[in-house]
Design an enzyme around this catalytic site. Structure first.
Site, PDB file in Angstrom:
ATOM      1  N   TRP A  93     -60.397   7.107 -18.997  1.00 16.11           N
ATOM      2  CA  TRP A  93     -59.672   6.865 -20.253  1.00 16.11           C
ATOM      3  C   TRP A  93     -58.429   7.742 -20.409  1.00 16.11           C
ATOM      4  CZ3 TRP A  93     -64.098   6.381 -24.470  1.00 16.11           C
ATOM      5  CH2 TRP A  93     -64.732   5.132 -24.307  1.00 16.11           C
TER       6      TRP A  93
ATOM      7  N   GLU B 298     -52.413  12.294 -11.588  1.00 12.18           N
ATOM      8  CA  GLU B 298     -51.695  12.851 -12.750  1.00 12.18           C
ATOM      9  C   GLU B 298     -51.894  14.362 -12.827  1.00 12.18           C
ATOM     10  OE1 GLU B 298     -53.235  10.079 -15.624  1.00 12.18           O
ATOM     11  OE2 GLU B 298     -52.066   8.526 -14.616  1.00 12.18           O
TER      12      GLU B 298
ATOM     13  N   GLY C 280     -50.930   2.648 -12.936  1.00  9.67           N
ATOM     14  CA  GLY C 280     -50.249   2.380 -14.193  1.00  9.67           C
ATOM     15  C   GLY C 280     -48.965   1.587 -14.035  1.00  9.67           C
TER      16      GLY C 280
ATOM     17  N   GLY D 208     -57.989   2.650 -14.886  1.00 16.38           N
ATOM     18  CA  GLY D 208     -57.353   3.385 -15.966  1.00 16.38           C
ATOM     19  C   GLY D 208     -57.112   2.478 -17.161  1.00 16.38           C
TER      20      GLY D 208
HETATM   21  P1  PGA Z   1     -54.524   2.360 -13.799  1.00 17.30           P
HETATM   22  O1  PGA Z   1     -54.986   3.864 -13.550  1.00 17.30           O
HETATM   23  O2  PGA Z   1     -55.743   1.497 -13.617  1.00 17.30           O
HETATM   24  O3  PGA Z   1     -53.996   2.330 -15.193  1.00 17.30           O
HETATM   25  O4  PGA Z   1     -53.482   2.049 -12.763  1.00 17.30           O
HETATM   26  C1  PGA Z   1     -55.891   4.176 -12.532  1.00 17.30           C
HETATM   27  C2  PGA Z   1     -56.163   5.648 -12.530  1.00 17.30           C
HETATM   28  O5  PGA Z   1     -55.259   6.431 -12.846  1.00 17.30           O
HETATM   29  O6  PGA Z   1     -57.286   6.093 -12.227  1.00 17.30           O
END
Ligand code: PGA
Length: 241
Positions: free
Chosen positions: A9, A94, A168, A223
């Site tokens: 999340w 990240e 993302g 994500g």
């Molecule tokens: P996403 O993120 O599915 O939004 O691409 C995946 C993640 O960062 O684990």
């Protein structure tokens, strides 16, 4: 083997939103065939645990490697365990790229997770420029060698292959890309056998089944598409086949 469907999340869903999500999260026909895991923000762990209507494993998104100390803002693996977590994400891209987490720190965190009895879910993956330069295998081997030593004799761990360019962005690796990278991960781990190797990066209900049917892909780490209970249930149901 049961497919793993994990939701990260990130910094979304405080305790109220988390409870609301769980009250509406009712995937059909997945309990025997899919292992569900959620990584909510730490402050929402308790709300998720209390509101879950289906069996869901609980994890944290980050831990510090020390057990305790004067480390303002950090949470230890032991604390996460005490709060009800069984899993810890380590080395998410990240964390690596926005917060400067190093390979060495990832190794220490994996060691701390194992020490506390948490199942580490360690994320690896290449940047677009690294992929374009043909460095996929080198990057994965470098990242894995930084934590492999912490996993001698440990079987309760997972690796998530998450190409940074697919996170993302709506851009997904092809099933063939995922299989190729998963094979490198498996080979680099050698005798250390993970419970699962997950694929992550723009997974959604439309591409989940195909990705999970690719050779070597044991599940997905999701994500954005894990934030809506209906959408995430769609991915869980896709995993159930
Ligand atoms: P996403 O993120 O599915 O939004 O691409 C995946 C993640 O960062 O684990």
């Amino acid at each position: 083997m049961r497919k793993v469907v994990a939701g990260n999340w990130k910094m979304h869903h405080g305790p109220d939103a988390a409870a609301g999500f769980l009250s509406r999260f009712r995937p059909r026909g997945v309990s025997e065939t899919v292992e569900l895991i959620l990584f909510p923000p730490d402050l929402s762990l308790r709300a998720v645990r209390k509101a879950a209507r289906v069996p869901v494993g609980l994890g944290v998104q980050n831990i510090h490697w020390e057990e305790s100390g004067a480390l303002t803002g950090e949470v230890s693996a032991e604390m996460a365990r005490e709060a009800g977590a069984s899993f810890a994400l380590v080395g998410h891209s990240e964390r690596r790229h926005l917060f400067g987490e190093t390979d060495d720190q990832v190794g220490r965190k994996v060691r701390a997770a194992v020490r506390a009895g948490l199942v580490p879910v360690v994320c690896v993956g290449e940047l677009l420029k690294e992929r374009r330069a043909g460095w996929l295998a080198d990057v994965l081997r470098r990242q894995i060698s930084a934590f492999a030593g912490a996993l001698e004799g440990v079987t309760a761990f997972m690796v998530a292959y998450e190409p940074v360019w697919a996170i993302g962005t709506g851009e997904t690796a092809t099933p063939e890309d995922a299989s190729e990278a998963h094979a490198i991960v498996r080979e680099t781990l050698g005798a250390r056998t993970p419970a699962a190797i997950l694929y992550g990066g723009s997974v959604n209900p439309g591409n989940a089944a195909e990705l999970m049917s690719a050779p070597g892909v044991d599940g997905v780490l999701v994500g954005g598409a894990s934030l809506d209970p209906g959408v995430f249930a769609g991915i869980a149901e896709a995993a159930a086949g």
